[in-house]
Write an enzyme that holds these catalytic residues in place. Structure first.
Site, PDB file in Angstrom:
ATOM      1  N   ASP A  37       0.859  -1.186   0.000  1.00  0.00           N
ATOM      2  CA  ASP A  37       0.000   0.000   0.000  1.00  0.00           C
ATOM      3  C   ASP A  37       0.893   1.232   0.000  1.00  0.00           C
ATOM      4  O   ASP A  37       1.819   1.351   0.805  1.00  0.00           O
ATOM      5  CB  ASP A  37      -0.919  -0.019   1.239  1.00  0.00           C
ATOM      6  CG  ASP A  37      -2.054   0.984   1.109  1.00  0.00           C
ATOM      7  OD1 ASP A  37      -1.783   2.184   0.886  1.00  0.00           O
ATOM      8  OD2 ASP A  37      -3.218   0.575   1.227  1.00  0.00           O
ATOM      9  N   GLN A 100     -14.595   2.626   1.214  1.00  0.00           N
ATOM     10  CA  GLN A 100     -13.864   2.132   0.033  1.00  0.00           C
ATOM     11  C   GLN A 100     -13.521   3.302  -0.883  1.00  0.00           C
ATOM     12  O   GLN A 100     -14.395   4.106  -1.228  1.00  0.00           O
ATOM     13  CB  GLN A 100     -14.710   1.100  -0.727  1.00  0.00           C
ATOM     14  CG  GLN A 100     -13.988   0.498  -1.915  1.00  0.00           C
ATOM     15  CD  GLN A 100     -14.789  -0.612  -2.616  1.00  0.00           C
ATOM     16  OE1 GLN A 100     -15.961  -0.824  -2.301  1.00  0.00           O
ATOM     17  NE2 GLN A 100     -14.160  -1.297  -3.546  1.00  0.00           N
ATOM     18  N   HIS A 106     -10.474  -5.499  -2.683  1.00  0.00           N
ATOM     19  CA  HIS A 106      -9.141  -5.698  -2.092  1.00  0.00           C
ATOM     20  C   HIS A 106      -9.246  -5.949  -0.595  1.00  0.00           C
ATOM     21  O   HIS A 106     -10.145  -5.437   0.065  1.00  0.00           O
ATOM     22  CB  HIS A 106      -8.225  -4.496  -2.348  1.00  0.00           C
ATOM     23  CG  HIS A 106      -8.820  -3.168  -1.996  1.00  0.00           C
ATOM     24  ND1 HIS A 106      -9.730  -2.539  -2.796  1.00  0.00           N
ATOM     25  CD2 HIS A 106      -8.648  -2.364  -0.921  1.00  0.00           C
ATOM     26  CE1 HIS A 106     -10.082  -1.387  -2.244  1.00  0.00           C
ATOM     27  NE2 HIS A 106      -9.461  -1.262  -1.100  1.00  0.00           N
ATOM     28  N   PHE A 107      -8.312  -6.730  -0.101  1.00  0.00           N
ATOM     29  CA  PHE A 107      -8.139  -6.935   1.332  1.00  0.00           C
ATOM     30  C   PHE A 107      -6.882  -6.194   1.769  1.00  0.00           C
ATOM     31  O   PHE A 107      -5.872  -6.222   1.068  1.00  0.00           O
ATOM     32  CB  PHE A 107      -7.982  -8.430   1.663  1.00  0.00           C
ATOM     33  CG  PHE A 107      -9.281  -9.185   1.663  1.00  0.00           C
ATOM     34  CD1 PHE A 107      -9.834  -9.647   0.476  1.00  0.00           C
ATOM     35  CD2 PHE A 107      -9.963  -9.430   2.846  1.00  0.00           C
ATOM     36  CE1 PHE A 107     -11.039 -10.337   0.469  1.00  0.00           C
ATOM     37  CE2 PHE A 107     -11.162 -10.127   2.845  1.00  0.00           C
ATOM     38  CZ  PHE A 107     -11.708 -10.578   1.657  1.00  0.00           C
ATOM     39  N   HIS A 108      -6.992  -5.547   2.935  1.00  0.00           N
ATOM     40  CA  HIS A 108      -5.827  -4.920   3.563  1.00  0.00           C
ATOM     41  C   HIS A 108      -5.235  -5.903   4.573  1.00  0.00           C
ATOM     42  O   HIS A 108      -5.975  -6.481   5.379  1.00  0.00           O
ATOM     43  CB  HIS A 108      -6.240  -3.669   4.343  1.00  0.00           C
ATOM     44  CG  HIS A 108      -6.864  -2.584   3.522  1.00  0.00           C
ATOM     45  ND1 HIS A 108      -6.176  -1.450   3.144  1.00  0.00           N
ATOM     46  CD2 HIS A 108      -8.118  -2.438   3.026  1.00  0.00           C
ATOM     47  CE1 HIS A 108      -6.982  -0.656   2.446  1.00  0.00           C
ATOM     48  NE2 HIS A 108      -8.171  -1.229   2.357  1.00  0.00           N
TER      49      HIS A 108
END
Ligand code: AMP
Length: 145
Positions: A37, A100, A106-108
């Site tokens: 990220d 979002q 997406h997964f964090h």
């Protein structure tokens, strides 16, 4: 973005998947891409996305989710071994009202340490590229093949 609507192929993660925008990858396979990220909530914050088009967890195919969550688990395990956090937060947001900001599922995966509060979701500062590349190498080195 509402929860309903068409998939926008120009979203930044779709562009990363097509190689049109840069990313610092941690892992790639036939179904998923994991990358650092750029505005991390903590040092080591990784995003895991499916290659299949999906805006949210609600419109994703079940098989896409099945394959993706296993990659999320592997990335979380690698983050754990590489960075020795006290905990790992896994989050996922659906729709603007939920927070979002990028309209590709997406997964964090966010490592956390006692006494070091996470930066707020969407409030991280842009990370140093060299540090992200170092972290990506460390995490990737601990991913089981
Ligand atoms: P969300 O707010 O849950 O949609 O998460 C989007 C995430 O993508 C945020 O944590 C952003 O910091 C991150 N992000 C946005 N653009 C990029 C990019 N070009 N490369 C890497 N991460 C990004």
């Amino acid at each position: 973005m509402s929860l309903d609507g068409p998939y926008d192929p120009e979203n930044i993660f779709a562009r990363i998947l097509r190689g049109e925008a840069p990313a610092i990858p941690v892992h790639e396979d036939a179904d998923a891409l994991a990358f650092m990220d750029l505005f991390p909530q903590s040092r080591g914050h990784v995003l895991v996305i499916p290659k299949a088009d999906a805006r949210t967890i609600l419109d994703a195919e079940a098989e896409t989710l099945r394959r993706l969550i296993v990659v999320v688990q592997r990335v979380a395990a690698a983050v754990r071994v590489a960075l020795l956090p006290d905990g790992v937060v896994v989050t996922q947001f659906n729709g603007r009202a939920a927070g979002q900001t990028v309209d590709h599922l997406h997964f964090h995966v966010i490592p956390c340490w006692q006494g070091r509060p996470l930066k707020g979701h969407g409030h991280g500062q842009m990370a140093d590229g060299d540090d992200l590349r170092r972290l990506a190498r460390d995490i990737a080195a601990h991913l089981e093949v």
